[in-house]
Write an enzyme that holds these catalytic residues in place. Structure first.
Site, PDB file in Angstrom:
ATOM      1  N   CYS A 174     -11.338  -5.078  13.105  1.00 46.00           N
ATOM      2  CA  CYS A 174     -10.794  -6.309  12.524  1.00 46.00           C
ATOM      3  C   CYS A 174      -9.794  -5.934  11.429  1.00 46.00           C
ATOM      4  O   CYS A 174     -10.103  -5.130  10.556  1.00 46.00           O
ATOM      5  CB  CYS A 174     -11.956  -7.106  11.954  1.00 46.00           C
ATOM      6  SG  CYS A 174     -11.522  -8.128  10.572  1.00 46.00           S
ATOM      7  N   HIS A 180      -8.758  -7.637   9.057  1.00 46.63           N
ATOM      8  CA  HIS A 180      -9.039  -8.261   7.756  1.00 46.63           C
ATOM      9  C   HIS A 180     -10.127  -7.543   6.978  1.00 46.63           C
ATOM     10  O   HIS A 180     -10.195  -7.654   5.763  1.00 46.63           O
ATOM     11  CB  HIS A 180      -9.429  -9.731   7.951  1.00 46.63           C
ATOM     12  CG  HIS A 180      -8.383 -10.514   8.667  1.00 46.63           C
ATOM     13  ND1 HIS A 180      -8.651 -11.269   9.785  1.00 46.63           N
ATOM     14  CD2 HIS A 180      -7.057 -10.625   8.446  1.00 46.63           C
ATOM     15  CE1 HIS A 180      -7.526 -11.825  10.210  1.00 46.63           C
ATOM     16  NE2 HIS A 180      -6.543 -11.439   9.430  1.00 46.63           N
ATOM     17  N   HIS A 181     -11.011  -6.838   7.693  1.00 46.94           N
ATOM     18  CA  HIS A 181     -12.105  -6.143   7.013  1.00 46.94           C
ATOM     19  C   HIS A 181     -12.198  -4.660   7.365  1.00 46.94           C
ATOM     20  O   HIS A 181     -12.965  -3.931   6.749  1.00 46.94           O
ATOM     21  CB  HIS A 181     -13.444  -6.802   7.365  1.00 46.94           C
ATOM     22  CG  HIS A 181     -13.552  -8.228   6.940  1.00 46.94           C
ATOM     23  ND1 HIS A 181     -13.192  -9.268   7.769  1.00 46.94           N
ATOM     24  CD2 HIS A 181     -13.940  -8.783   5.775  1.00 46.94           C
ATOM     25  CE1 HIS A 181     -13.381 -10.413   7.132  1.00 46.94           C
ATOM     26  NE2 HIS A 181     -13.826 -10.150   5.925  1.00 46.94           N
ATOM     27  N   GLN A 211      -8.531 -10.844  17.408  1.00 46.19           N
ATOM     28  CA  GLN A 211      -8.824 -10.923  18.844  1.00 46.19           C
ATOM     29  C   GLN A 211      -7.750 -11.677  19.626  1.00 46.19           C
ATOM     30  O   GLN A 211      -7.395 -11.305  20.739  1.00 46.19           O
ATOM     31  CB  GLN A 211     -10.197 -11.573  19.057  1.00 46.19           C
ATOM     32  CG  GLN A 211     -10.637 -11.535  20.514  1.00 46.19           C
ATOM     33  CD  GLN A 211     -12.065 -12.000  20.706  1.00 46.19           C
ATOM     34  OE1 GLN A 211     -12.904 -11.774  19.848  1.00 46.19           O
ATOM     35  NE2 GLN A 211     -12.336 -12.648  21.819  1.00 46.19           N
TER      36      GLN A 211
END
Ligand SMILES: [Zn+2]
Length: 239
Positions: free
Chosen positions: A127, A129-130, A168
């Site tokens: 991901c 974002h993380h 995704q």
């Protein structure tokens, strides 16, 4: 023009480096800015892989030390270099267009003009974002318009785009669009079912939910074709 030059000059160990015209062209070919593309810097490939590993290892050392970890401990000593190598050579290797699998095409000798489905292609992504894993399965289908692609190339293409910091939806689009381009047809479907560890292991800590996204091009936008595809993949969530 002036602005472009400024953008493409970077400093490495105090030394100014300029990009060659060929590299700039390559980057232009591969990083046209649309919402589907991974946002990349103009100087993304100025450093070699080995140079990137050195730089990332230094930064990762700083992260670990800031967290209070003692890097003189034998168990932790090698971690920054190990992580840096893993980032560049493995889990983010799909950022480099040079690592894109060659999609060799063959004539469709059998005149098989039905749907071809490659299901349950497992992949690991991260991901953006993380920077924690996305674990999923991709189901890919196309209807040949005269050319076919080696089956393993479908897996390799999924892996290539997965090996980037991702969301995704973008991963799904990138696989679908690239297949359309390679196969010369709009008739492509890609469905992804994935578990995001940023949802499962932290935050709301939901370990049972998964995220489904789909890309339907050409004939797959018709109910009948789409239903056939979904029937073939016996669509159900399972890891
Ligand atoms: Zn996340």
């Amino acid at each position: 023009m002036k602005q472009k030059e400024t953008l493409l000059n970077i400093q490495l160990n105090g030394e100014k480096i300029e990009l060659s015209d060929t590299l700039i062209d390559d980057m232009g070919d591969n990083h046209v800015s649309t919402s589907v593309d991974t946002p990349m810097r103009a100087d993304a490939f100025v450093l070699s892989d080995d140079q990137k590993i050195d730089v990332i290892a230094k930064h990762f050392t700083a992260i670990m030390e800031t967290l209070g970890l003692d890097l003189t401990d034998d168990s932790l000593k090698g971690t920054p270099k190990r992580v840096a190598k893993m980032y560049v050579k493995e889990i983010f290797s799909g950022l480099n267009p040079a690592n894109k699998p060659k999609m060799a095409m063959f004539d469709n000798k059998y005149q098989y003009n039905q749907m071809l489905v490659e299901k349950n292609i497992s992949f690991y992504s991260n991901c953006e974002h993380h920077f924690v894993p996305i674990i999923g399965k991709a189901h890919v289908a196309y209807i040949s318009n005269g050319t076919v692609v080696g089956l393993s190339k479908l897996n390799r293409l999924v892996q290539f785009f997965a090996k980037r910091p991702q969301v995704q939806e973008r991963l799904n689009m990138q696989i679908g669009k690239e297949l359309q381009k390679a196969l010369g047809t709009d008739d492509v479907a890609v469905l992804i079912d994935a578990k995001h560890l940023c949802v499962a292991s932290r935050g709301v800590e939901d370990n049972t939910s998964s995220t489904i996204t789909a890309f339907y091009g050409g004939k797959f936008q018709e109910d009948k074709t789409r239903e056939e595809f979904l029937k073939y993949i016996e669509f159900k969530t399972e890891f």
